[in-house]
Enzyme design. Structure first.
Site, PDB file in Angstrom:
ATOM      1  N   HIS A   1       7.830   1.487   7.977  1.00 25.49           N
ATOM      2  CA  HIS A   1       7.505   2.796   7.413  1.00 25.49           C
ATOM      3  C   HIS A   1       6.191   3.288   8.004  1.00 25.49           C
ATOM      4  O   HIS A   1       5.247   2.512   8.174  1.00 25.49           O
ATOM      5  CB  HIS A   1       7.373   2.711   5.889  1.00 25.49           C
ATOM      6  CG  HIS A   1       8.596   2.168   5.212  1.00 25.49           C
ATOM      7  ND1 HIS A   1       8.741   0.832   4.921  1.00 25.49           N
ATOM      8  CD2 HIS A   1       9.727   2.788   4.784  1.00 25.49           C
ATOM      9  CE1 HIS A   1       9.911   0.641   4.326  1.00 25.49           C
ATOM     10  NE2 HIS A   1      10.528   1.807   4.237  1.00 25.49           N
TER      11      HIS A   1
ATOM     12  N   ASP B   1       4.498  -1.879  10.450  1.00 28.76           N
ATOM     13  CA  ASP B   1       5.446  -1.738   9.350  1.00 28.76           C
ATOM     14  C   ASP B   1       6.543  -0.760   9.761  1.00 28.76           C
ATOM     15  O   ASP B   1       6.308   0.164  10.548  1.00 28.76           O
ATOM     16  CB  ASP B   1       4.710  -1.218   8.109  1.00 28.76           C
ATOM     17  CG  ASP B   1       5.521  -1.336   6.841  1.00 28.76           C
ATOM     18  OD1 ASP B   1       5.270  -2.263   6.067  1.00 28.76           O
ATOM     19  OD2 ASP B   1       6.411  -0.492   6.627  1.00 28.76           O
TER      20      ASP B   1
ATOM     21  N   HIS C   1       0.246   3.067   2.312  1.00 25.27           N
ATOM     22  CA  HIS C   1       0.645   4.430   1.936  1.00 25.27           C
ATOM     23  C   HIS C   1      -0.387   5.106   1.025  1.00 25.27           C
ATOM     24  O   HIS C   1      -0.244   6.293   0.704  1.00 25.27           O
ATOM     25  CB  HIS C   1       2.002   4.422   1.226  1.00 25.27           C
ATOM     26  CG  HIS C   1       3.142   4.040   2.122  1.00 25.27           C
ATOM     27  ND1 HIS C   1       3.441   4.724   3.278  1.00 25.27           N
ATOM     28  CD2 HIS C   1       4.044   3.022   2.037  1.00 25.27           C
ATOM     29  CE1 HIS C   1       4.486   4.152   3.863  1.00 25.27           C
ATOM     30  NE2 HIS C   1       4.868   3.117   3.131  1.00 25.27           N
TER      31      HIS C   1
ATOM     32  N   ASP D   1       9.178  -5.312   7.643  1.00 25.98           N
ATOM     33  CA  ASP D   1      10.456  -4.704   7.293  1.00 25.98           C
ATOM     34  C   ASP D   1      11.183  -4.095   8.490  1.00 25.98           C
ATOM     35  O   ASP D   1      12.195  -3.405   8.324  1.00 25.98           O
ATOM     36  CB  ASP D   1      10.292  -3.672   6.165  1.00 25.98           C
ATOM     37  CG  ASP D   1       8.960  -2.964   6.199  1.00 25.98           C
ATOM     38  OD1 ASP D   1       8.266  -3.036   7.226  1.00 25.98           O
ATOM     39  OD2 ASP D   1       8.596  -2.332   5.196  1.00 25.98           O
TER      40      ASP D   1
END
Length: 528
Positions: A230, A228, A189, A317
């Site tokens: 996200h 991921d 990120h 995740d």
């Protein structure tokens, strides 16, 4: 055995990285060969490039001037005969956002217990490597850290990034056939400008690895596949205007999960349209759906792109027990994904089901990368068929795949049409929220629409931190920039040094491998 601070220091002593002496030392007074008008600089210490034996006079001159020799890239070795999978395990015991935060050392402790209990580290197919510190220059190659690198990259961050570089070197020297960096803190990120921590990330490990491999080994075409849950918005932003980096991210639909981005219309900058492929997945997508996307979209695009290297941002995740998301992926699904994708290197990102997912998922990935049987790796509560792809979600996936295959097929035509819309510069404004540090950032990004190269980039960034606001200006020259763009970019940097509106001004010249940070208040320039 817990790798405590004492052990950590021992590990670092044996690694190839060196720490800086307070991060900075004053460079000898005089004028730079590159910028004759600049009189005073600060040099960040780090590991110097190797100098041939017998060149004592050259070594003395380097010590006097602080200048480093520019080396031609080394050629990657042929990995055809390599048999081992390289691993680095770095839990970062001395770093956490808070003692109870989901991103903490326990994320890797149960994994460590599992892989040691199963004897994975003793297998002849596994080669364990020791971490090292990344240099400040490695970070500056990717980020404009505000106010400086030391403020954003703690020692654990430097070790996590340095671990990727260690495995990158092992890969390029054909010591291993592939590699997996089991490290934290994560990084996908973190964007070009780093004002603080967002999405648990300060600096971007994969991006630092990419630019390191480009500079040291001349690698050009690289694919990054982010698995991921996200959206990897930081990695996307860093390479958004780079046609030589293919970024593919499949993730839970941004309308339902942080960071609220990663939609199919995010295709890349004008000269890199179609080189960003986002695949938003409906919540509840199981193994079947993600592997369908891999087979139908990701693998065909990779085959067509023909990258020299495939990197996997291996977030875990998507697992059905993860507390921060809503997907239904299993350890077996992750292992199959890794086997099919066959990345040259995987780097751990997210994954916060500390006991119920990470030990099993990591074990499955390691076995898959080593070419070993992973069929017995299953969570205690997992039963085959417990999650089924919903018919309406399958239709959604089919629509996304069809749209992105069409975008990929027409990428050159899209670039041609988009470039024709702009004059000498392309500009876009962005708002970026740092959810961890509660910073609201406003950016204006400008891309030079050069006919001869991808063009240099400037970023005007204004960050609001309550009563404390910061405004910076950064100039970035890509590694394959033309001479004209390089000269223009450096002139942009010089002009901003006397601008009263900026606290910090940065130059990121990847072609010259030179990085500068100027503090307008202290009138002090740091050269990395």
């Amino acid at each position: 055995m817990k790798l405590g601070l004492g052990r950590l220091r021992d590990v670092l002593k044996t690694g190839s990285g060196t720490t800086s002496s307070e991060g900075e030392k004053e460079q000898a007074e005089g004028q730079s060969k590159i910028e004759p008008e600049e009189a005073r600089k600060t040099k960040i210490e780090g590991t110097k490039p190797e100098t041939p034996k017998g060149n004592e006079e050259i070594i003395m001159e380097l010590k006097k001037t602080g200048l480093e020799p520019k080396k031609e890239p080394s050629l990657p070795a042929d990995r055809t005969g390599a048999k081992k999978t390289g691993l680095i395990f770095f839990p970062a015991f001395d770093w956490a956002i808070s003692p109870t935060h989901p991103e903490r050392e326990e994320r890797l402790l149960y994994t460590r217990d599992q892989i040691f209990e199963e004897g994975l580290m003793d297998l002849p197919e596994i080669a364990e490597y020791k971490p090292r510190l990344a240099e400040y220059r490695d970070i500056a190659r990717v980020h404009f850290c505000v106010p400086d690198i030391k403020a954003q990259a703690t020692t654990p961050h430097l070790i996590a990034a340095g671990s990727c570089l260690v495995l990158g070197d092992a890969l390029m020297k054909a010591e291993v056939k592939n590699a997996f960096a089991l490290i934290r803190p994560p990084g996908h990120h973190a964007m070009t400008v780093a004002h603080g921590n967002r999405g648990f990330c300060n600096i971007n490990n994969e991006a630092i690895l990419v630019e390191y491999l480009r500079k040291k080994y001349g690698i050009r075409r690289i694919a990054i596949v982010d698995t991921d849950v996200h959206h990897g918005d930081g990695t996307q932003e860093i390479f958004y205007n780079d046609p030589d980096v293919l970024f593919i991210s499949f993730h839970q639909d941004g309308r339902t999960l942080y960071p609220g981005s990663g939609f199919i219309n995010e295709l890349g900058g004008p000269k890199a349209l179609g080189r960003t492929i986002n695949i938003p997945l409906p919540p509840g997508t199981p193994d079947e759906g993600i592997l369908y996307v891999l087979d139908s979209l990701v693998l065909p695009i990779l085959k067509d792109f023909k990258p020299e290297l495939v990197l996997n941002s291996a977030g875990q995740d998507n697992h059905y027990t993860d507390p921060l998301a809503n997907m239904r992926f299993s350890a077996q699904g992750y292992a199959k994904l890794n086997e099919k994708l066959a990345p040259d290197m995987a780097v751990l990102e997210g994954g916060y089901a500390i006991q119920s997912a990470l030990p099993y998922v990591n074990t499955g990935i390691i076995l898959a990368m080593a070419g070993l049987d992973y069929s017995c790796v299953k969570e205690p509560d997992f039963k085959p068929g417990m999650f089924v792809q919903a018919a309406r979600d399958r239709k959604t996936l089919e629509e996304v795949i069809a749209a992105q295959l069409e975008n990929w097929k027409n990428r050159d035509r899209l670039v041609e049409a988009e470039v024709a819309k702009h004059g000498d510069f392309y500009r876009r404004k962005k708002q970026i929220f740092y959810d961890t540090d509660m910073i609201q950032e406003f950016q204006e990004e400008t891309i030079r629409m050069c006919p001869d190269c991808q063009g240099y980039k400037t970023i005007d960034s204004h960050a609001h931190r309550g009563v404390d606001d910061t405004r910076i200006f950064g100039v970035s020259v890509p590694i394959y920039a033309c001479e004209k763009c390089q000269a223009e970019a450096r002139e942009e940097y010089r002009k901003r040094l006397i601008h009263p509106g900026y606290e910090h001004v940065y130059l990121q010249d990847k072609k010259q491998d030179e990085y500068r940070a100027y503090n307008t208040r202290t009138k002090k320039e740091t050269v990395y």
